[in-house]
Write an enzyme that holds these catalytic residues in place. Sequence first.
Site, PDB file in Angstrom:
ATOM      1  N   HIS A  18      29.875  -8.326 -39.274  1.00  0.00           N
ATOM      2  CA  HIS A  18      29.932  -9.590 -40.024  1.00  0.00           C
ATOM      3  C   HIS A  18      31.395  -9.949 -40.333  1.00  0.00           C
ATOM      4  O   HIS A  18      31.782 -11.120 -40.254  1.00  0.00           O
ATOM      5  CB  HIS A  18      29.188  -9.470 -41.364  1.00  0.00           C
ATOM      6  CG  HIS A  18      27.689  -9.340 -41.250  1.00  0.00           C
ATOM      7  ND1 HIS A  18      26.984  -8.315 -41.841  1.00  0.00           N
ATOM      8  CD2 HIS A  18      26.770 -10.122 -40.633  1.00  0.00           C
ATOM      9  CE1 HIS A  18      25.683  -8.486 -41.605  1.00  0.00           C
ATOM     10  NE2 HIS A  18      25.530  -9.565 -40.868  1.00  0.00           N
ATOM     11  N   LYS A  42      12.046 -11.115 -43.947  1.00  0.00           N
ATOM     12  CA  LYS A  42      12.654  -9.806 -44.213  1.00  0.00           C
ATOM     13  C   LYS A  42      12.479  -9.409 -45.669  1.00  0.00           C
ATOM     14  O   LYS A  42      12.593 -10.255 -46.565  1.00  0.00           O
ATOM     15  CB  LYS A  42      14.164  -9.843 -43.904  1.00  0.00           C
ATOM     16  CG  LYS A  42      14.514  -9.948 -42.441  1.00  0.00           C
ATOM     17  CD  LYS A  42      16.032  -9.928 -42.286  1.00  0.00           C
ATOM     18  CE  LYS A  42      16.461 -10.075 -40.831  1.00  0.00           C
ATOM     19  NZ  LYS A  42      17.919 -10.316 -40.729  1.00  0.00           N
ATOM     20  N   ARG A  94      25.338 -11.542 -30.511  1.00  0.00           N
ATOM     21  CA  ARG A  94      25.703 -10.252 -29.923  1.00  0.00           C
ATOM     22  C   ARG A  94      25.220 -10.207 -28.481  1.00  0.00           C
ATOM     23  O   ARG A  94      25.981 -10.326 -27.551  1.00  0.00           O
ATOM     24  CB  ARG A  94      25.098  -9.095 -30.733  1.00  0.00           C
ATOM     25  CG  ARG A  94      25.764  -8.891 -32.070  1.00  0.00           C
ATOM     26  CD  ARG A  94      24.926  -8.054 -32.976  1.00  0.00           C
ATOM     27  NE  ARG A  94      23.639  -8.713 -33.187  1.00  0.00           N
ATOM     28  CZ  ARG A  94      22.783  -8.405 -34.151  1.00  0.00           C
ATOM     29  NH1 ARG A  94      23.052  -7.429 -34.969  1.00  0.00           N
ATOM     30  NH2 ARG A  94      21.650  -9.058 -34.281  1.00  0.00           N
ATOM     31  N   SER A 132      22.579  -4.929 -39.463  1.00  0.00           N
ATOM     32  CA  SER A 132      22.251  -4.344 -40.771  1.00  0.00           C
ATOM     33  C   SER A 132      21.013  -3.460 -40.636  1.00  0.00           C
ATOM     34  O   SER A 132      20.910  -2.404 -41.246  1.00  0.00           O
ATOM     35  CB  SER A 132      21.987  -5.450 -41.788  1.00  0.00           C
ATOM     36  OG  SER A 132      23.120  -6.253 -41.939  1.00  0.00           O
TER      37      SER A 132
HETATM   38  O1  PNS Z   1      20.866 -12.664 -41.298  1.00  0.00           O
HETATM   39  P1  PNS Z   1      19.581 -13.369 -40.982  1.00  0.00           P
HETATM   40  O2  PNS Z   1      18.428 -12.771 -41.764  1.00  0.00           O
HETATM   41  O3  PNS Z   1      19.285 -13.451 -39.515  1.00  0.00           O
HETATM   42  O4  PNS Z   1      19.774 -14.893 -41.508  1.00  0.00           O
HETATM   43  C1  PNS Z   1      18.742 -15.838 -41.431  1.00  0.00           C
HETATM   44  C2  PNS Z   1      18.982 -16.943 -42.474  1.00  0.00           C
HETATM   45  C3  PNS Z   1      19.037 -16.332 -43.864  1.00  0.00           C
HETATM   46  C4  PNS Z   1      20.288 -17.650 -42.167  1.00  0.00           C
HETATM   47  C5  PNS Z   1      17.797 -17.969 -42.388  1.00  0.00           C
HETATM   48  O5  PNS Z   1      16.580 -17.320 -42.669  1.00  0.00           O
HETATM   49  C6  PNS Z   1      18.006 -19.156 -43.331  1.00  0.00           C
HETATM   50  O6  PNS Z   1      18.697 -20.088 -42.994  1.00  0.00           O
HETATM   51  N1  PNS Z   1      17.411 -19.097 -44.544  1.00  0.00           N
HETATM   52  C7  PNS Z   1      17.554 -20.140 -45.549  1.00  0.00           C
HETATM   53  C8  PNS Z   1      16.302 -21.016 -45.651  1.00  0.00           C
HETATM   54  C9  PNS Z   1      16.250 -21.984 -44.479  1.00  0.00           C
HETATM   55  O7  PNS Z   1      16.950 -22.961 -44.418  1.00  0.00           O
HETATM   56  N2  PNS Z   1      15.353 -21.674 -43.517  1.00  0.00           N
HETATM   57  C10 PNS Z   1      15.152 -22.474 -42.325  1.00  0.00           C
HETATM   58  C11 PNS Z   1      16.018 -21.956 -41.185  1.00  0.00           C
HETATM   59  S1  PNS Z   1      15.613 -22.769 -39.684  1.00  0.00           S
END
Ligand code: PNS
Length: 167
Positions: A18, A42, A94, A132
């Site tokens: 990150h 998650k 990645r 992670s």
């Molecule tokens: O590190 P991650 O878990 O892959 O990140 C995913 C994350 C947190 C960026 C995504 O779940 C997100 O944007 N969450 C906020 C709520 C939202 O806007 N969801 C719609 C995404 S299309």
Amino acid sequence: MSSVAVYPGSFDPITNGHIDLLERALKMFDTVIIAIAVNVGKEPLFSANERYEMIKESLSDHPLRDRVKVELLNGLLVDYVQSLNATTIVRGLRAVSDFEYEFQMALMNRKLNPEIETAFIMTGMRWIYISSRIIKEVVRSGGDVAGLVPDGVAKKLTERLSLKKSL
Ligand code: PNS
């Protein structure tokens, strides 16, 4: 005019991958906002506040720290980006295996707000195999993740996961 990008994620916990991505984003944007967001798919190991503290501590001596902000985000990512008058989300890629999930998210975010673009940045080769999730799996089984996450994060992971094992 200064440019701002939002770098969202679960950061459960932050890894050196990150931080590598953050540094690459800082070559392209004046300010990068790390947004600790909720991923409904998650179950996090660390609370949002713990993740916030780990990120702050990991960046406390970083030479570019003045150009980085860390925020907690509860609602929809695109609404948050718009509230900052920013227009770019940055995400790391990645391997090809990341692509489908990232593509779907980027297109959904575009549907929700067509003014906001997602920029993908390739992770440095050193960190290509790190996530992670795999870091937690290694620590849970007693493996060493020194050099793959900031020192404070490695310590917190060992504390948390050895505590879980003894319960
Ligand atoms: O590190 P991650 O878990 O892959 O990140 C995913 C994350 C947190 C960026 C995504 O779940 C997100 O944007 N969450 C906020 C709520 C939202 O806007 N969801 C719609 C995404 S299309």
